[in-house]
Write a protein that holds these residues in place. Structure first.
Motif: not given
Lengths: 245, 485, 215
Positions: B453, B457, B465-469, B471-472, B474
């Motif tokens: 994953g 990205l 960039r913001r990574v799902p899970g 997010a805070r 990254t």
């Protein structure tokens, strides 16, 4: 003296810092050690343990314990001060009064943080002729410094590299703000802590920021990459590999 | 007897403070800590770079002074001894408390017993009402912050004046102290200048000397016209029934000397067995607190004015505060009671350095605040604070009485889980993690998925960039997978 | 209302933790507040007192009273109160001050009158003891609780034989037997660093502390 060494690369290396694990293996092999990576180990359990979740911490740590407790006395080397501290000091508490306690104690006696292991025989490292013309700032990881009390060992290792100038950082012993789950729980505070450290690193004027803990490096390099700090970041193992190239 | 109107007679000395100078007192106990998160409370300080620099400089300076102070002495042995004295005093607290009360009463001190915060307020307000107290001068007391004493006294129509310079500023602004030793560490000289100029009705010179001089005049008047002085206490001495207190400004001494009544509000854990123990604890309290050899003023008070003495209060009252302390005795968190409130753990704490004292939400900040707040206020309210630390261990290394703050914080995190106070999302996450990573096969699969994953990205080995899970995480940081160029 | 018995019952209701025992305190600890081997108590006292901005002046017994008057004049004092703990020096000091044209009263007479106390320029006291290692002077309720703080200048007469080595000798010995209702240490002028860590002297207590060490 060369010997059989078991390398426990840790979960952080398995996910984001594979390079650190490879570099650690490379350096150990260059020194002539017979290196075998530990298979079947997962995580030391620290993220859960330090969050107060002892049950899952124990379940995960037990899997790692089974893989590490292989009936030999070979040193188990970790390229991570924090995980070493967990295995060495906190497994005792985690497995206290349980069937795994004895095995955990055996493993605790065998684990070595990478730079401390290398510092056992600095002459052997020096004999390989490591050379790198850089100004380096060293960041002490909290767990290495205040739990394992490893202050001189990584510096001894760096001192073997010809051309390397170690520049003291005013904030060298202050936490980088990673703190495991802390960095995700309070990202703004954690980032502010990193920024205060990075400001010091930038102001000191070094080429490289070096540490022996992938956790600290994840935090500091991640922030420095985002803010565009000119200073590059290396794990001790990676720096040594470069110096040996 | 009703409260008398304080004399606003400039003839008495000093200069009366202007009417309405004080903002309504903050009530630390009234806010629920659960309404906001630690990070939300921290934001105010995070947004003020000047304050963060000021805190950093001040705390660095104090830690440096501390190290210099003990250089060449057997500092570790002294700390070991202090730890033993504190541990002995706390494990034998029932005995020493009885002894202290007997001796204090024999010397004419009137002792009162406050089981909780409300009772402490009632006792002090009652003493003031019965004795017609119209004005109270206070010297710095964290215990009085704990019980929100000022607002209770104001509610009873009593004029309250904080006399520590920093606390005076805090009171005038309706603010809260942000450090055990340095209450206005978070305030600038400019802010104090603005405040005092408004009080004076003229533009005062913007220098600390002149500003201090202005405060001195107003506070001097308050000292000379107050009916009662309220103080805290740094130590109770069982052997002699005395209360020891330290200050640098001298306000503590004047508070306990000039008014006709002295009331000390002291937590029961401040006990020392003997006077001789001061020779171990005082240098540690002052050295770790400010780096001083000794604070400018040390008072050891053993009762009201004695026969033939030229001054001093006619009555001395000590209100012993339990307020959640006895519940800690003998338990996992007993060592939190060893604290002597020097503030050194705050000074070395890398989190405190960024967030300041207010983020901790109640009275005590830094590592000891993160321990005491959930213990005194309960897990449901203050439990989150045990996570407001990176467990870096700097506090353990500096504590003069060697409180294992790291272990206490970890213990509180465990208790938070055991008492089911931890958020459901967190419990589920660790359960899932535990299930996946307890088997090498599922571990390998999950790390392979994570790697794949991240690889998707990443650009040039860096995920920016913001990574799902994550997010805070990254939002402010990259994930550097390879070697950054 | 919680009474003593129920309050104590709560404190005694929990199990006891591990008691490491009380350390024996026969000897002084190795602390910054103690004299180091071979140090002269008087020299250390002077060094420490001066380090916290106390003026220290050594005088002989015969010259003590006139030195007090000179110290007061140097401070620009007009109205002065003298404390009873000056002992034998009380009358000589009173005389010397009067000769110097100062207005001299007994602290015991001034203290009850707030306006007069507040208008003092200086106080003169003796002491119970002085602590060499911390540069502190020790006063008691007999001196007057506020006697060292009420005026902008405090002049204190310390006899050489009153100087004890360190904090331990003070709190562990018989020195404090005569303390009365309280004892107090003061080490230099009143100070605060609350405003941006800038050190300011003379906050609530005196800005000027002058010790006459009678040797």
């Amino acid at each position: 003296m060369t010997r059989r060494v078991r390398l426990f690369t840790t979960c952080l290396a398995d996910v984001v810092a594979r390079r650190t694990a490879d570099d650690a293996e490379h350096v150990l092999r260059a020194l002539g050690h017979d290196v075998e990576r530990v298979h079947g180990a997962t995580c030391c359990g620290q993220p859960a343990f330090n969050s107060g979740f002892d049950e899952p911490a124990r379940a995960v740590a037990a899997a790692t314990l089974r893989a590490l407790d292989d009936g030999t006395d070979d040193p188990i080397v970790l390229p991570s001060g924090s995980c070493t501290s967990m295995l060495r000091l906190h497994w005792r508490e985690l497995f206290h009064g349980r069937p795994e306690a004895e095995g955990a104690a055996r493993v605790a006696r065998r684990v070595r943080e990478l730079s401390a292991f290398l510092a056992d025989d600095p002459a052997a490292l020096r004999a390989l002729g490591p050379r790198l013309d850089v100004r380096v700032g060293y960041h002490d990881s909290c767990h290495m410094l205040r739990e394992l009390r490893l202050r001189e060992e990584p510096r001894t290792v760096l001192a073997q590299v010809e051309g390397l100038e170690l520049v003291p950082l005013a904030s060298g012993e202050r936490c980088c703000g990673f703190g495991g789950t802390f960095s995700g729980r309070y990202p703004e505070v954690s980032t502010a802590m990193a920024d205060s450290k990075i400001a010091d690193v930038d102001a000191t004027g070094v080429d490289l920021l070096v540490s022996a803990d992938p956790g600290c490096l994840l935090q500091l390099e991640g922030r420095m990459s985002r803010t565009g700090s000119p200073v590059r970041v290396r794990h001790v193992a990676s720096l040594l590999r470069e110096a040996l190239a | 007897m009703s409260a008398t109107t304080p004399r606003e007679d400039a003839e008495v000395g000093g200069r009366p403070l202007p009417p309405g100078w004080a903002a309504p007192a903050h009530q630390p106990g009234a806010d629920s800590l659960a309404d906001t998160t630690f990070e939300e409370r921290a934001r105010e300080n995070l947004a003020r770079p000047f304050q963060r620099t000021a805190i950093a400089n001040a705390t660095d300076h104090t830690v440096f002074a501390l190290q210099r102070r003990f250089a060449g002495t057997a500092h570790d042995a002294l700390r070991d001894e202090a730890r033993r004295i504190r541990a002995h005093a706390i494990t034998n607290l029932p005995t020493y408390l009885e002894q202290w009360v007997d001796r204090a009463e024999a010397r004419g001190t009137q002792v009162h017993f406050a089981a909780d915060e409300a009772e402490a307020r009632r006792i002090v307000a009652g003493l003031c009402a019965e004795r017609g107290v119209g004005r109270v001068v206070k010297s710095k007391s964290m215990a009085s912050e704990e019980v929100s004493l000022n607002s209770a006294l104001e509610g009873a129509g009593i004029d309250v004046v904080e006399t520590d310079l920093g606390e005076f500023v805090v009171q005038a602004m309706g603010d809260r102290p942000s450090h055990v030793i340095a209450p206005i560490l978070h305030r600038t000289q400019g802010e104090v200048h603005e405040l005092f100029s408004a009080m004076a009705g003229e533009d005062l010179p913007d220098d600390p000397e002149a500003l201090t001089g202005f405060a001195r005049e107003g506070l001097r008047h308050a000292f000379l016209t107050a009916d009662a002085g309220i103080s805290g206490g740094n130590f109770l001495i069982a052997e002699t029934g005395e209360v020891a207190m330290v200050t640098n400004e001298g306000n503590g001494r004047l508070t306990t000397s000039l008014p006709r009544i002295h009331i000390a509000l002291v937590g029961i854990e401040k006990m020392l067995p003997r006077r001789t123990d001061l020779a171990v604890l005082l240098p540690l309290l002052t050295g770790h607190g400010t780096g001083q050899q000794i604070t400018t003023y040390v008072s050891v008070l053993g009762g009201p004015r004695g026969a033939g003495e030229p001054d001093g209060p006619e009555e001395m009252h000590v209100v012993l505060l339990d307020g959640g302390r006895s519940a800690l005795l003998g338990g996992e968190f007993e060592e939190a009671l060893h604290c002597i409130r020097c503030g050194a753990c705050q000074n070395v704490c890398p989190v405190y350095r960024q967030v300041g004292g207010h983020a901790y939400g109640w009275v005590y900040g830094g590592p000891i605040g993160a321990v005491l707040t959930p213990l005194f206020r309960g897990q449901a309210d203050g439990g989150e604070l045990s996570h407001a630390t990176t467990l870096c261990g700097a506090c353990d290394d500096i504590c003069p009485v060697r409180i294992p703050l790291h272990d206490l914080l970890l213990g509180l995190r465990r208790r938070r889980v055991a008492e089911d106070v931890a958020p459901l999302s967190e419990r589920l996450a660790f359960r899932a993690w535990g299930l996946a990573w307890r088997h090498p096969a599922t571990y390998r699969a999950s790390t392979a998925v994570a790697r794949a994953g991240l690889a998707v990205l990443a650009r040039d080995g860096v995920v920016s960039r913001r990574v799902p899970g994550l997010a805070r995480w990254t939002a402010t940081r990259d994930l550097v997978l390879g070697r950054r160029r | 209302m919680t009474d003593r018995a129920s309050f104590m019952a709560a404190v005694a209701s929990t199990p006891r933790g591990h008691d490491p025992g009380l350390p024996d305190r026969a000897a002084a600890p190795d602390a910054p507040t103690e004299l180091r081997a071979g140090e002269s108590p008087l020299d250390r006292f002077q060094t420490e007192a001066e380090a916290v901005s106390t003026i220290v002046e050594r005088v002989d017994a015969a010259g003590a009273a006139s030195a007090v008057a000179a110290a007061l004049e140097a401070a620009g004092a007009g109205a002065v109160a003298i404390a009873a703990d000056l002992g034998d020096l009380l009358e000589p000091v009173r005389e010397a001050c009067r000769s110097a044209g100062l207005q001299v009263d007994d602290y015991a007479d001034v203290a009850p009158e707030r306006a007069r106390a507040a208008a003092l320029d200086a106080t003169v006291t003796g002491c119970l003891a002085a602590v060499a290692a911390t540069g502190s002077i020790v006063t008691t309720g007999a001196t007057g609780r506020a006697a060292a703080l009420i005026a902008p200048t405090h002049v204190c007469v310390v006899r050489a034989d009153q100087v004890v080595d360190g904090l331990h000798a003070l709190v562990d010995g018989d020195v404090l037997a005569a303390a009365g209702s309280m004892f107090a240490l003061q080490s230099g002028p009143s100070r605060s660093a609350d405003i941006e860590k800038t050190l300011i002297l003379g906050v609530h207590g005196p800005g000027r502390v002058h010790v006459l060490l009678v040797v």
